[in-house]
Design a protein around this motif. Structure first.
Motif, PDB file in Angstrom:
ATOM      1  N   ASP A 371      11.348   3.697  -9.868  1.00  0.00           N
ATOM      2  CA  ASP A 371      11.466   3.579 -11.321  1.00  0.00           C
ATOM      3  C   ASP A 371      10.133   3.719 -12.041  1.00  0.00           C
ATOM      4  O   ASP A 371      10.050   3.536 -13.262  1.00  0.00           O
ATOM      5  CB  ASP A 371      12.117   2.248 -11.701  1.00  0.00           C
ATOM      6  N   GLY A 372       9.062   4.035 -11.318  1.00  0.00           N
ATOM      7  CA  GLY A 372       7.758   4.254 -11.926  1.00  0.00           C
ATOM      8  C   GLY A 372       6.988   3.011 -12.296  1.00  0.00           C
ATOM      9  O   GLY A 372       5.965   3.097 -12.975  1.00  0.00           O
ATOM     10  N   SER A 373       7.422   1.843 -11.837  1.00  0.00           N
ATOM     11  CA  SER A 373       6.794   0.594 -12.274  1.00  0.00           C
ATOM     12  C   SER A 373       5.590   0.192 -11.433  1.00  0.00           C
ATOM     13  O   SER A 373       4.690  -0.482 -11.938  1.00  0.00           O
ATOM     14  CB  SER A 373       7.822  -0.544 -12.247  1.00  0.00           C
ATOM     15  N   HIS A 374       5.561   0.569 -10.153  1.00  0.00           N
ATOM     16  CA  HIS A 374       4.513   0.112  -9.236  1.00  0.00           C
ATOM     17  C   HIS A 374       3.926   1.280  -8.460  1.00  0.00           C
ATOM     18  O   HIS A 374       4.592   2.302  -8.237  1.00  0.00           O
ATOM     19  CB  HIS A 374       5.071  -0.907  -8.239  1.00  0.00           C
ATOM     20  N   VAL A 375       2.678   1.097  -8.027  1.00  0.00           N
ATOM     21  CA  VAL A 375       1.972   2.115  -7.257  1.00  0.00           C
ATOM     22  C   VAL A 375       1.420   1.493  -5.988  1.00  0.00           C
ATOM     23  O   VAL A 375       0.903   0.365  -5.998  1.00  0.00           O
ATOM     24  CB  VAL A 375       0.823   2.745  -8.075  1.00  0.00           C
ATOM     25  N   LEU A 376       1.550   2.225  -4.900  1.00  0.00           N
ATOM     26  CA  LEU A 376       0.937   1.861  -3.623  1.00  0.00           C
ATOM     27  C   LEU A 376      -0.214   2.827  -3.407  1.00  0.00           C
ATOM     28  O   LEU A 376      -0.010   4.052  -3.381  1.00  0.00           O
ATOM     29  CB  LEU A 376       1.986   1.987  -2.511  1.00  0.00           C
ATOM     30  N   TRP A 377      -1.462   2.304  -3.248  1.00  0.00           N
ATOM     31  CA  TRP A 377      -2.625   3.173  -3.265  1.00  0.00           C
ATOM     32  C   TRP A 377      -3.718   2.645  -2.329  1.00  0.00           C
ATOM     33  O   TRP A 377      -3.489   1.757  -1.556  1.00  0.00           O
ATOM     34  CB  TRP A 377      -3.174   3.321  -4.690  1.00  0.00           C
ATOM     35  N   ARG A 378      -4.907   3.257  -2.423  1.00  0.00           N
ATOM     36  CA  ARG A 378      -6.074   3.021  -1.579  1.00  0.00           C
ATOM     37  C   ARG A 378      -5.850   3.548  -0.155  1.00  0.00           C
ATOM     38  O   ARG A 378      -5.951   2.849   0.837  1.00  0.00           O
ATOM     39  CB  ARG A 378      -6.483   1.545  -1.552  1.00  0.00           C
ATOM     40  N   HIS A 379      -5.512   4.849  -0.122  1.00  0.00           N
ATOM     41  CA  HIS A 379      -5.408   5.554   1.158  1.00  0.00           C
ATOM     42  C   HIS A 379      -6.772   5.589   1.849  1.00  0.00           C
ATOM     43  O   HIS A 379      -6.863   5.522   3.052  1.00  0.00           O
ATOM     44  CB  HIS A 379      -4.895   6.970   0.875  1.00  0.00           C
ATOM     45  N   LEU A 391      -2.905  -0.894   2.363  1.00  0.00           N
ATOM     46  CA  LEU A 391      -2.522  -0.232   1.125  1.00  0.00           C
ATOM     47  C   LEU A 391      -2.336  -1.278   0.042  1.00  0.00           C
ATOM     48  O   LEU A 391      -1.710  -2.315   0.268  1.00  0.00           O
ATOM     49  CB  LEU A 391      -1.221   0.554   1.320  1.00  0.00           C
ATOM     50  N   THR A 392      -2.856  -1.006  -1.136  1.00  0.00           N
ATOM     51  CA  THR A 392      -2.802  -1.960  -2.241  1.00  0.00           C
ATOM     52  C   THR A 392      -1.585  -1.690  -3.116  1.00  0.00           C
ATOM     53  O   THR A 392      -1.321  -0.541  -3.482  1.00  0.00           O
ATOM     54  CB  THR A 392      -4.078  -1.857  -3.094  1.00  0.00           C
ATOM     55  N   LEU A 393      -0.864  -2.745  -3.464  1.00  0.00           N
ATOM     56  CA  LEU A 393       0.256  -2.666  -4.391  1.00  0.00           C
ATOM     57  C   LEU A 393      -0.195  -3.171  -5.752  1.00  0.00           C
ATOM     58  O   LEU A 393      -0.768  -4.260  -5.866  1.00  0.00           O
ATOM     59  CB  LEU A 393       1.426  -3.508  -3.889  1.00  0.00           C
ATOM     60  N   LEU A 402      -1.559  -6.760  -6.372  1.00  0.00           N
ATOM     61  CA  LEU A 402      -0.461  -7.725  -6.298  1.00  0.00           C
ATOM     62  C   LEU A 402      -0.206  -8.150  -4.859  1.00  0.00           C
ATOM     63  O   LEU A 402       0.213  -9.280  -4.592  1.00  0.00           O
ATOM     64  CB  LEU A 402       0.820  -7.118  -6.879  1.00  0.00           C
ATOM     65  N   ALA A 403      -0.415  -7.233  -3.917  1.00  0.00           N
ATOM     66  CA  ALA A 403      -0.239  -7.500  -2.491  1.00  0.00           C
ATOM     67  C   ALA A 403      -0.913  -6.372  -1.727  1.00  0.00           C
ATOM     68  O   ALA A 403      -1.215  -5.313  -2.284  1.00  0.00           O
ATOM     69  CB  ALA A 403       1.241  -7.591  -2.123  1.00  0.00           C
ATOM     70  N   VAL A 404      -1.156  -6.600  -0.443  1.00  0.00           N
ATOM     71  CA  VAL A 404      -1.762  -5.585   0.419  1.00  0.00           C
ATOM     72  C   VAL A 404      -0.895  -5.417   1.659  1.00  0.00           C
ATOM     73  O   VAL A 404      -0.496  -6.401   2.286  1.00  0.00           O
ATOM     74  CB  VAL A 404      -3.198  -5.967   0.820  1.00  0.00           C
ATOM     75  N   LEU A 405      -0.581  -4.164   1.992  1.00  0.00           N
ATOM     76  CA  LEU A 405       0.191  -3.844   3.189  1.00  0.00           C
ATOM     77  C   LEU A 405      -0.769  -3.606   4.340  1.00  0.00           C
ATOM     78  O   LEU A 405      -1.505  -2.613   4.357  1.00  0.00           O
ATOM     79  CB  LEU A 405       1.051  -2.605   2.937  1.00  0.00           C
ATOM     80  N   GLU A 406      -0.773  -4.526   5.312  1.00  0.00           N
ATOM     81  CA  GLU A 406      -1.650  -4.442   6.478  1.00  0.00           C
ATOM     82  C   GLU A 406      -0.820  -4.666   7.737  1.00  0.00           C
ATOM     83  O   GLU A 406      -0.344  -5.781   7.984  1.00  0.00           O
ATOM     84  CB  GLU A 406      -2.755  -5.486   6.399  1.00  0.00           C
ATOM     85  N   PRO A 407      -0.606  -3.596   8.551  1.00  0.00           N
ATOM     86  CA  PRO A 407       0.185  -3.768   9.771  1.00  0.00           C
ATOM     87  C   PRO A 407      -0.420  -4.762  10.754  1.00  0.00           C
ATOM     88  O   PRO A 407       0.303  -5.393  11.529  1.00  0.00           O
ATOM     89  CB  PRO A 407       0.227  -2.356  10.357  1.00  0.00           C
ATOM     90  N   GLY A 408      -1.763  -4.885  10.752  1.00  0.00           N
ATOM     91  CA  GLY A 408      -2.394  -5.874  11.611  1.00  0.00           C
ATOM     92  C   GLY A 408      -2.494  -5.483  13.066  1.00  0.00           C
ATOM     93  O   GLY A 408      -2.696  -6.338  13.937  1.00  0.00           O
ATOM     94  N   VAL A 409      -2.360  -4.182  13.375  1.00  0.00           N
ATOM     95  CA  VAL A 409      -2.428  -3.749  14.768  1.00  0.00           C
ATOM     96  C   VAL A 409      -3.522  -2.707  14.979  1.00  0.00           C
ATOM     97  O   VAL A 409      -3.572  -2.061  16.020  1.00  0.00           O
ATOM     98  CB  VAL A 409      -1.072  -3.170  15.229  1.00  0.00           C
TER      99      VAL A 409
END
Length: 674
Positions: A371-379, A391-393, A402-409
Motif C-alpha cells: 500500500d506504499g506506507s512502509h519501506v524496507l531499505w539499507r541494502h 534491513l531497516t524498516l 521502526l525495526a531491523v530485519l537481522e537473520p542472525g546467522v
C-alpha cells in the motif's frame, strides 16, 4: 489510496419444467428434434390452431400441453466476413407434448452477449460484427413454465490481400503437398499464451528468399484470418491494423487455442505450412511496468498496449540519475535510489512522478509495502557497498528506524520484496561480495508486523546450488503462496547464466520455470533474470515480467555476452501450480519498449486507481466500489446494489464470487485455468 470491498448478491432464475439446458424429451416421429437446425413447423394433434400454443380452437379444442421445449436451430453459427453482416437468424421455440408431438409456442427470448448479437423479441438474431465469440440463447415460456437454451457462435473472418497476390498462387497454397525445406518460424514460440490488450506480435521466420509469397492463416472456433503477402528477408509479418486491427479482433474474439499456419510460395511452387498453436487468455493484461533504461539512467514505465515508454519520474534537485526502484503493488508510490555509489533513497507519487521524500541515507536496493506506507531499505551502508547485516524498516516519508530485519546467522540481506498481502517479506542472504557483486546467496522469508513493527519466523526456503549459487530477486505471486526468483552464476546480470525458478513460500515445492526460460523455444535457456509478478491474476493465469538477454527472432540477434541486448519478456504461469510440474508457458517480448535500449528491473504494479464514474475493465482498477459492465461489456467504476461479485472485482472469500468455480486471489475474484 484504498480499494474498498463491497459485497454483491445476484438474483438468478431457476430451471423450470423438463427443458432446462436443452435437456428436452427426444423426438422419435421424424419432426424437429435436438439435432435439428432447420425450421420444420409441422405440428401434432390440435397444435395447428394458432402459433402461441395458448389459443383454443373456437373454444371447442383444448390447447396442447407442452412438457418440454426445443429451440431451433440448435448450436447455430453466424460468420461475419470482412465486416459484412450475414442475414439475421430466425429462432423458433417448439413445445413438445407428452406423446412427442410439437407445436410452436411464444415466450421471451434473451441472449447473454449483446456485444456479439442483437436478439429481437421475436427471436431474430443479427450479428453486431464487433467481435466473435460464443453466447447462450435462452427462451422461456411463462405460460407453460418451460425454459430452454442453446449456444450461438459468431465467427469473424478477416482477409488481407493488400499486395494483390495472383489467384493462381493462392490456389497453389491449397494444392501444396511438399513440406517446406527451409522455412523456420522464430517468433512467437509454439504454445505461447497471449493476453488481450497488447499490440500484436511480429511474426518472424528465416529460410525465405526475395520475391517469396506467404500465406498466413490463423484459425480458431470464433475467429479466422487469411493474409497473402510478399515478405522479403529478414522475414517479418505484422498483422494489419487497417481497415481492421486484426490482432485486436483476434484476441477480443478468442479464448483458448488458435492455430497459426505460415506457408511459402517460392516462385515455382507452394509448400505445406509450418504450424504453431497460440493460446489466448480471455482478459486484458493490466497494470503498469516500471523499468530502468540503463542507457538513459531513467526509470520509465509502459502500460500493456502502449506504443512506447513514458518518461515521467522527476528526480529531486541535484540528483543525477534514478535507478534501483520498487513500486507499491497498488500503484500509488515508488521508492528508488539516487546517484549511484552509496545510493540514498527517496519516494515518489507514482501517478505524477513527483518527489515525496528524499534522504541522504545509503541504501542501494529497497522494497516498498503493497500500500506504499512502509519501506524496507539499507541494502548497503557506504560507497563500498558493505552491508550493516540487516534491513531497516521505516515509514515511506521517514528514515527513522521502526525495526531491523537481522537473520542472525551471518551474511547480509539483499534484494528484498513484500508479499502481495503485506504479511511477509522475502530476500536473498548473501555471504560474499558486496551489494552489487556477489555470487553466494540463499533465499529467505520472514513475517512482518506493521502494527507492532518487527519481524518473525525468519527462515531459509531455498539453498544455493553449486551450478547456480546466486539465489536472489524474489517476487511473490498474487495469492502470496509462491515465490519466483532468479538462480544464477552471479548477482550482476550482465553476461550471467540465469534461470527463473518457483518455490512455495515454505520451500517444500521447488521447480524450474523451464518453458518461460526458453526450453523447447529458443535454445537459450539460461539468460533470464529479475522476475516480478503482476499483483493480480488475469485471464486465469499469473503473469511474470523478467529481463532476458536472449535473441528476439531475427530482430535482435546479438549473442555476445558483452553487448547482447537486455529486454523485458512476459510469461503466463498457471495459477494452480502442481508440485514438481513446470507451470510456465513460453514467453513473449513485451511490446512498447524501445529496442535500442538496455532495459532491466521491470517492476509490475497496478496502475493508479480510478475514481467513481471513470471507465474500467476490472474492479482492481477502481479506488472504491466495483467495475460494473453494461450489455456491450463496457465497464464503469460504480457503487453497486447488493449482488454477488463478478470476476475481476473485490472479494473477501470465494463465497462472494458469482462464479462457483472462481477463486478469491489477492482479494479479487479470478478464474483459474486447468
Amino acid at each position: 489510496m484504498v480499494r474498498t470491498l463491497a459485497r454483491l448478491v445476484l438474483i438468478g432464475s431457476s430451471c423450470l419444467g423438463l427443458a432446462c439446458g436443452n435437456a428436452s424429451k427426444p423426438r422419435d416421429d421424424g419432426g424437429p428434434g435436438l439435432s435439428g437446425s432447420g425450421g420444420d413447423e409441422s405440428t401434432g394433434g390440435a397444435a395447428t390452431a394458432g402459433t402461441s400454443g395458448a389459443d383454443q380452437d373456437s373454444g371447442e379444442t383444448e390447447s396442447p400441453v407442452a412438457v418440454a421445449v426445443e429451440i431451433e436451430p440448435l448450436d447455430a453459427l453466424l460468420v461475419v466476413k470482412d465486416g459484412e453482416i450475414p442475414p439475421a437468424l430466425g429462432y423458433q421455440a417448439l413445445g413438445i407434448t407428452e406423446s412427442g408431438d410439437s407445436f410452436p409456442i411464444q415466450g421471451i427470448w434473451t441472449f447473454d452477449r449483446a456485444d456479439l448479437v442483437s436478439l429481437s423479441t421475436d427471436g431474430s438474431a443479427e450479428a453486431t460484427g464487433l467481435r466473435g465469440g460464443i453466447g447462450t440463447v435462452s427462451f422461456s415460456s411463462p405460460q407453460h413454465g418451460l425454459e430452454a437454451t442453446t449456444s450461438l457462435t459468431v465467427k469473424l473472418h478477416l482477409t488481407d490481400d493488400s499486395d494483390g497476390v495472383d489467384p493462381g498462387v493462392k490456389q497453389a497454397f491449397d494444392d501444396a503437398t511438399l513440406p517446406d525445406p527451409s522455412m523456420q518460424i522464430l517468433y512467437p514460440f509454439d504454445e505461447t499464451v497471449f493476453p488481450r490488450g497488447l499490440r500484436g506480435p511480429v511474426l518472424q521466420w528465416n529460410g525465405g528468399n526475395p520475391g517469396d509469397v506467404y500465406y498466413v492463416h490463423v484459425d480458431g472456433p470464433t475467429f479466422e484470418f487469411e493474409g497473402w503477402s510478399l515478405v522479403p528477408p529478414p522475414s517479418r509479418y505484422e498483422f494489419p491494423r487497417l481497415p481492421e486491427d486484426v490482432w485486436l479482433k483476434l484476441t477480443d474474439s478468442s479464448s483458448g487455442d488458435v492455430n497459426v499456419n505460415v506457408a511459402r510460395w517460392d516462385g515455382t511452387q507452394a509448400y505445406l505450412p509450418v504450424s504453431r498453436t497460440w493460446r489466448i487468455a480471455p482478459a486484458n493484461l493490466t497494470g503498469t511496468i516500471y523499468y530502468w533504461e540503463v542507457n538513459t539512467g531513467s526509470v520509465v514505465r509502459v502500460r500493456p498496449g502502449d506504443d512506447g515508454p513514458e518518461h515521467f519520474l522527476e528526480a529531486p534537485e541535484g540528483v543525477t540519475c534514478v535507478a534501483c526502484h520498487s513500486v507499491s503493488k497498488d500503484g500509488s508510490t515508488i521508492v528508488a535510489s539516487f546517484h549511484g555509489g552509496y545510493s540514498p533513497w527517496g519516494t515518489f507519487v507514482a501517478e505524477s512522478g513527483s518527489s515525496l521524500f528524499a534522504t541522504d541515507e545509503a541504501s542501494g536496493f529497497q522494497a516498498i509495502s503493497p500500500d506504499g506506507s512502509h519501506v524496507l531499505w539499507r541494502h548497503w551502508s557506504d560507497g563500498a557497498f558493505a552491508s550493516t547485516g540487516g534491513l531497516t524498516l521505516s515509514l515511506a516519508d521517514s528514515s527513522a528506524p521502526l525495526a531491523v530485519l537481522e537473520p542472525g546467522v551471518g551474511g547480509a540481506p539483499s534484494h528484498p520484496t513484500w508479499s502481495t498481502d503485506g504479511q511477509q517479506v522475502a530476500f536473498a542472504l548473501r555471504t560474499d561480495g558486496n551489494g552489487l557483486d556477489f555470487t553466494q546467496s540463499t533465499l529467505w522469508v520472514a513475517d512482518v508486523d506493521l502494527v507492532t513493527p518487527g519481524f518473525g519466523n525468519i527462515k531459509q526456503i531455498v539453498p544455493n546450488d553449486p551450478a547456480r549459487p546466486t539465489v536472489t530477486y524474489p517476487t511473490f505471486s498474487p495469492d502470496s503462496q509462491w515465490v519466483a526468483f532468479m538462480r544464477a552464476t552471479q548477482a550482476r546480470t550482465r553476461g550471467a547464466q540465469g534461470e527463473l525458478w518457483l518455490s512455495n513460500k515454505d520451500g517444500g515445492a521447488l521447480v524450474e520455470l523451464a518453458r518461460a526460460n526458453g526450453l523447447g523455444s529458443t535454445g537459450q535457456v539460461d539468460l533470464n533474470y529479475e522476475p516480478t509478478f503482476l499483483p493480480v491474476s488475469v485471464g486465469g493465469y499469473f503473469w511474470v515480467v523478467f529481463v532476458s538477454e536472449r535473441v528476439y527472432g531475427n530482430i535482435l540477434t546479438d549473442t555476445n555476452p558483452d553487448t547482447r541486448r537486455k529486454q523485458l519478456w512476459v510469461a503466463a504461469i498457471d495459477a494452480n501450480p502442481a508440485p514438481g510440474q513446470d507451470p510456465s508457458h513460453p514467453a513473449f517480448w513485451l511490446p512498447g519498449q524501445e529496442l535500442d535500449n538496455q532495459n532491466m528491473r521491470g517492476e509490475w504494479a497496478l496502475s493508479p486507481c480510478k475514481q467513481l464514474g471513470e471507465s474500467c475493465e476490472a474492479g482492481f482498477e477502481c479506488c472504491e466500489g466495483f467495475c460494473l459492465q453494461d450489455a456491450q461489456g463496457f465497464g464503469t467504476c460504480s457503487i453497486p446494489e447488493d449482488a454477488c461479485v463478478q470476476v475481476g472485482n473485490a472479494c473477501e472469500t470465494e463465497a462472494d464470487c458469482c462464479d462457483p468455480e472462481a477463486f478469491c486471489i489477492a482479494n479479487f475474484c479470478a478464474n483459474v485455468v486447468g
